[in-house]
Design an enzyme around this catalytic site. Structure first.
Site, mmCIF file in Angstrom:
data_model
loop_
_atom_site.group_PDB
_atom_site.id
_atom_site.type_symbol
_atom_site.label_atom_id
_atom_site.label_comp_id
_atom_site.label_asym_id
_atom_site.label_seq_id
_atom_site.Cartn_x
_atom_site.Cartn_y
_atom_site.Cartn_z
ATOM 1 N N LYS A 80 40.788 89.179 114.167
ATOM 2 C CA LYS A 80 39.735 88.241 113.781
ATOM 3 C C LYS A 80 40.390 87.047 113.083
ATOM 4 C CE LYS A 80 35.342 88.184 111.179
ATOM 5 N NZ LYS A 80 34.439 88.979 110.322
ATOM 6 N N SER A 155 29.598 89.186 111.992
ATOM 7 C CA SER A 155 30.388 88.010 112.301
ATOM 8 C C SER A 155 31.630 88.283 113.150
ATOM 9 C CB SER A 155 30.843 87.337 111.012
ATOM 10 O OG SER A 155 31.742 88.155 110.295
ATOM 11 N N SER A 179 29.560 93.060 109.207
ATOM 12 C CA SER A 179 30.241 92.236 110.217
ATOM 13 C C SER A 179 31.175 92.989 111.156
ATOM 14 C CB SER A 179 31.019 91.109 109.542
ATOM 15 O OG SER A 179 30.135 90.092 109.144
#
Lengths: 487, 93
Positions: A80, A155, A179
């Protein structure tokens, strides 16, 4: 070839061990896969092909010398774009860090290097991990591989979609209020939000420091265990890192867990939970009952306050943490600024997207002297009551089962004009974050429209091993984690 | 229902807002605050604020100098620099 893309990291590791292919070949194959399908999926913000192949060839050399570093040596991993990797971009999905290059490795990145992993690229996310759909990224909209008209969750939507679509077998994400778990559920893969303090946050730009955690995404529970093993453990550079014994997570698996008391919190099955989601989770609960576990009805009475408490605490902490993006030291600096103060105002106006501005302003408001007691301090008190709900429940049960999100993935644009509706996507995950507990998600069904449904298993602090074992029992008896999107 | 005056808050957190943005944010924040206000109904008498998920406090390492970045590395991402320092507009006239 398609079979290779959807193999587990463990199966790929066996192929490497049997020398049916090299890590360089494997890495090249996954990079080709990304190049072929990512124009549609949009999971990655950047790839570093040359560096990845260098890492892969180094792994092959270690293998030839018998100096392997462990089970993920030579396996491609997605990161990420909020976890620092030296020499790589670290945009956090924001324009304000568009040209930022990490000068150092995050603690988990160092650990992945020590484990020999191949870090292929940086995955998309909601700007500064603020969002539940990845639509808030300043760069691109990641699509749900099961149906490209739907969001992948957020997210960590880029990492989840990358694993889901067979672009990488493993990925890291971060979870502040859901997330990792919510995108894992939306994409039908396994994801784990670790106990607060189990994984170092060093090199993870702070969003809400009191709940931020890094954790793994994988195709199945065994892979989740292996990647967790690589990243967990004490680190003196994170003052909230805990000194706890780290078990061999992988060895705890592959045999049925002892009969456990599994709690079913009635508040997580209240109004607003989609019927198909509820049915799939109830069937999973029935499965566990049939396996000899004791199913116990419990109550977490402060659950209805979890969203307001979370969004007060989170925005307050974020407003403070994001003050560092000032246009002065290492971010975008507005060319229109005429004096020092102007640099702050204009750089932040140009660099931040609407959701980030909204949260910084809300956080500043709840921290401001006139409203601090009514919102921030009061929220911290209710937070304790939420955490105490869990402590009381864990006197009666060993783990808790719940939905991960009230619905399956939603369509693009559905919640973008109503931030509060977007926040309510996190209704099943934020309380666990506030309490600092581990939450593991596995697929437990599909909706009539063909979208995955996630089961959330919540454990006592630092009981990840137990959660993995309980989750794997379900996984082995069902084929949900072996279903792949047609992409 | 409370009505946020966004301007002083935006001033505090150093974000310049366009007129339209200001209007949208004000509406959205008022809706959110009305929702958040439900925590006012909770009895929190005698409850200590919970600042962190874990019970760790004040972790300090020994006061020994460790390794740190060379200036060039620390300045790698500086928008403007000169002589190993970050360059900013004149602050004191």
């Amino acid at each position: 070839m398609e079979e290779l893309f959807f193999k587990s990291a463990e199966a790929l590791g066996q192929m490497l061990a049997q020398k049916s292919l090299s890590s360089a070949e494997l890495t090249q194959t996954f990079i080709q896969r990304i190049k072929a399908i990512d124009p549609e999926v949009q999971a990655f913000l950047s790839l570093d092909e040359e560096k990845s192949l260098r890492q892969a060839r180094a792994s092959d050399e270690r293998r030839a010398k018998g100096q392997l570093l462990g089970p993920i040596d030579g396996i491609p991993i997605g990161m990420k774009d909020v976890i620092a990797e030296k020499g790589q971009p670290l945009t956090c999905g924001s324009k304000i860090l568009e040209h930022y290059i990490s000068p150092y490795d995050a603690a988990v990145t160092e650990r992945l290097h020590r484990a020999g992993a191949v870090l292929v690229g940086r995955s998309n996310l909601d700007e500064f991990a603020m969002g539940s759909s990845t639509e808030n990224s300043a760069y691109q909209k990641t699509r749900n591989p099961w149906n490209l008209e739907y969001v992948p969750g957020g997210s960590s939507g880029g990492s989840a979609a990358a694993v889901c679509s067979g672009e990488v077998p493993l990925a890291l994400g971060s979870d502040t209020g859901g997330s990792i778990r919510q995108p894992a559920a939306c994409c039908g893969i396994a994801g784990l939000k670790t106990t607060y303090g189990l994984v170092s946050r060093y090199g993870l730009p702070a969003l809400a420091s009191s709940t931020d955690q890094i954790g793994p995404f994988a195709r199945n529970v065994a892979d989740l265990a292996v990647l967790l093993q690589a990243i967990a453990g004490y680190d003196e550079r994170d003052s909230t890192s805990c000194r706890v014994d780290i078990p061999d997570y992988r060895r705890l698996l592959d045999r049925p867990p002892k009969p456990r008391r599994l709690g079913i919190p009635k508040e997580y099955f209240a109004e607003g939970i989609d019927g198909e989601v509820q049915r799939a989770v109830e069937e999973a609960i029935a499965f566990y009952g049939a396996q000899g576990h004791q199913i116990v009805d419990i109550s977490l009475p402060h659950t209805p306050y979890a969203i307001p408490v979370y969004y007060i605490v989170m925005t307050a902490e974020a407003s403070s943490n994001l003050a560092r993006y000032d246009g002065i030291r290492y971010t975008h600096r507005s060319p229109a600024a005429t004096n020092a103060l102007d640099i702050y105002f204009k750089s932040r106006r140009e660099g931040f997207g609407p959701e980030v501005k909204r949260r910084i302003i809300l956080g500043t408001y709840v921290l401001s002297s006139d409203h601090r007691d009514a919102y921030y301090i009061r929220a911290q008190k209710v937070r304790r009551l939420i955490a105490e709900d869990f402590s009381r429940a864990f006197e009666k049960v060993d783990a808790i089962l719940s939905p991960t999100a009230p619905t399956t993935a939603f369509k693009f644009g559905e919640k973008m004009n109503n931030p509060l509706q977007m926040y309510l996507s996190d209704i099943c995950t934020v309380a666990i974050s506030l309490a600092g507990l581990p939450g593991l998600v596995i697929p437990c069904g599909f909706s009539g429209a063909g979208l995955p449904i996630g089961l959330q298993l919540i454990g006592k602090a630092f009981h990840e091993g137990e959660l993995l074992a309980i989750a794997q029992q379900f996984e082995k008896a069902h084929d949900f984690s072996q279903r792949y999107p047609k992409i | 229902m409370e009505n946020i005056d966004v301007d002083p808050i935006a001033e505090l957190c150093r974000i310049a807002l366009a007129d339209e943005e200001r209007k949208t944010i004000a509406e959205q924040l008022n809706t959110m605050l009305a929702y958040m206000a439900q925590i006012k109904a909770v009895d929190v008498e005698g409850v200590e604020p919970m600042l962190h998920a874990s019970a760790i406090h004040s972790i300090l390492r020994d006061d020994q100098p460790g390794e740190s970045f060379p200036a060039e590395t620390a300045l790698l991402n500086a928008p403007e620099q000169k002589n190993n320092q970050i360059l900013v507009p004149r602050i004191v006239e």
